[in-house]
Write an enzyme that holds these catalytic residues in place. Structure first.
Site: not given
Length: 364
Positions: A44, A77, A196, A198-199, A201, A248, A318
Site C-alpha cells: 500500500p 490506504a 491498517h 501501523a505507522h 495512524y 498491518r 512499495g
C-alpha cells in the site's frame, strides 16, 4: 508478511518466485505490491490521485500495470469514513459513489489474474481541520497534538490540528465504520481487506504507550491498549470472514510520534491475540524501519533470504514496485530496476510518476 494456515505449493530456485497458497488464494510468487509501503506483494502506497476522495479511472491502468497472474496486490490506504482523512485526494470506501468507482479498478486486476485486497484506515490525529467534516478537530486516543512535520518532499511543513480525545462511548462507532468499510470493499469486488494498524495512524495511536494516555478500558495496560485494534479485527472478521482479513502492524516503529516502550512484548501480545480470530495474514513492518525517513524496500537478495530463512512468507514491495510495474519479471531475470522519482510520489498528475514508468521490454 507472516501468514496463517498456508502451505508452499512449489519451489523454484528463487524463494521470492516460489508459488504459495495463501488460505484460499493460490499465489504464483511471493512478491506483493502494496500501493505504498515496504513489502513482494504490491504494497500500500498513498498516491493522492483520488480527487475528492473518489478513485479515478487512471487508477485502472495503475493497478493493472502492476498485476501479474497469481500476484497479490494491496491497495493504497483507503478511508473508512469522512473523519478518516488526513491527506489530500486519498480514496475512500464509505459512500456508494466510492464503491462504484472502485469496481472497474478491481475488475481490471482480476482480469489479469491478480488477487486484490483493500487496505482500510483511519488516520486519527495525523490530520487537521481542513481535512475534517465541518472543520472539526481530528479524533484520536489522546488530545495531545502532533508536532509539525517535514514531508518526504522536503517542502511545505505539515501542521496538524490538536486532536479531540474520543469518548469511550464513541469508540464502537469507529469500530463499526471499519466493519462497514470491509462490507463495502467486498461489494466493490475486492478479495479481502487489510486493516491498517501501523505507522502512527488511529489504531496505532491506541496501541502505543507513548501516545495512548487514556484511563478507561482502552488505555493503561497492554491488554487495554490493544482492545480497540482487536475489536476492529473481530468486527471485520464477523462481517466478511477471517479468511479475507489481514492486518498491518508496526510495533517497533515510531511514525508520527507513535512509539512504544516495549515493542517486542506489544508485537507478541498482538500476534498471539490475533490467532484467536483466524485471520489470513499479519503484514509486519520490520524493526529496522523506525521512521518515515528510514523507509526502504528490500533488495531482491534480502527478500529471498527472508523467505528462505522462514522470517516471512511474502515480501511486500512499495516504491520499487511503483517504479517497476513488472517487478516480478525483473526479479526473475535479475534485470536492472528503474529508479523511482520521489518528487512525483504525491503529486496530483494522473500520468507522471504514476503510469509512465517503463516496462522491461521498453528499456531493452
Amino acid at each position: 508478511m507472516a501468514t496463517t494456515n498456508q502451505a508452499q505449493v512449489g519451489g523454484p530456485t528463487s524463494p521470492l518466485l516460489a508459488p504459495y497458497k495463501l488460505g484460499n488464494f493460490n499465489l504464483s510468487h511471493r512478491v506483493s505490491f502494496a500501493s505504498f509501503c515496504c513489502n513482494f506483494c504490491v504494497a500500500p502506497l498513498t498516491r493522492q490521485r483520488s480527487y475528492r476522495n473518489v478513485p479515478q479511472p487512471h487508477a485502472i491502468l495503475y493497478y493493472s500495470q502492476r498485476t501479474s497472474n497469481g500476484g497479490l496486490l494491496i491497495s493504497e490506504a483507503t478511508g473508512i469514513s469522512d473523519t478518516a482523512q488526513g491527506y489530500p485526494d486519498t480514496p475512500g470506501i464509505w459512500t456508494k459513489e466510492q464503491v462504484e468507482a472502485w469496481k472497474p479498478i478491481v475488475d481490471a486486476v482480476h482480469a489479469k489474474g491478480g488477487i486484490f485486497f483493500c487496505q482500510i484506515w483511519h488516520v486519527g490525529r495525523v490530520s487537521n481541520t481542513r481535512s475534517q467534516p465541518n472543520g472539526q478537530a481530528p479524533i484520536s486516543s489522546t488530545d495531545e497534538p502532533l508536532s509539525p512535520q517535514l514531508p518526504s518532499s522536503g517542502i511545505d511543513i505539515i501542521e496538524y490540528t490538536p486532536p479531540r480525545r474520543l469518548r469511550t462511548d464513541e469508540i464502537p462507532q469507529i469500530v463499526n465504520d471499519f466493519r462497514l468499510a470491509s462490507r463495502n470493499a467486498m461489494e466493490a469486488g475486492f478479495d479481502g481487506v487489510e486493516i491498517h494498524g501501523a505507522h502512527g495512524y488511529l489504531i496505532d495511536q491506541f496501541l502505543k504507550d507513548e501516545v495512548n494516555d487514556r484511563t478507561d478500558q482502552y488505555g493503561g495496560s497492554m491488554e487495554n491498549r490493544c482492545r480497540f485494534a482487536l475489536e476492529v479485527v473481530e468486527a471485520v472478521v464477523n462481517e466478511i470472514g477471517g479468511d479475507k482479513v489481514g492486518i498491518r502492524l508496526s510495533p517497533f516503529a515510531n511514525y508520527s510520534e507513535s512509539g512504544d516502550s516495549g515493542p517486542e512484548a506489544l508485537g507478541l501480545y498482538l500476534a498471539n491475540s490475533l490467532n484467536k480470530y483466524g485471520i489470513l495474514y499479519c503484514h509486519m513492518v520490520e524493526p529496522r524501519m523506525q521512521t518515515d525517513a528510514e523507509k526502504s524496500d528490500f533488495p531482491r537478495e534480502d527478500g529471498n533470504d527472508a523467505v528462505a530463512e522462514g522470517r516471512a512468507d511474502l515480501i511486500a514491495y512499495g516504491r520499487i514496485f511503483l517504479a517497476n510495474p513488472d517487478l516480478p519479471k525483473r526479479f526473475e531475470l535479475n534485470a536492472p530496476l528503474n529508479k523511482y522519482n520521489r518528487e512525483t510520489f504525491y503529486i496530483a498528475d494522473p500520468v507522471v510518476g504514476y503510469i509512465d514508468y517503463p516496462f522491461l521490454e521498453a528499456t531493452t
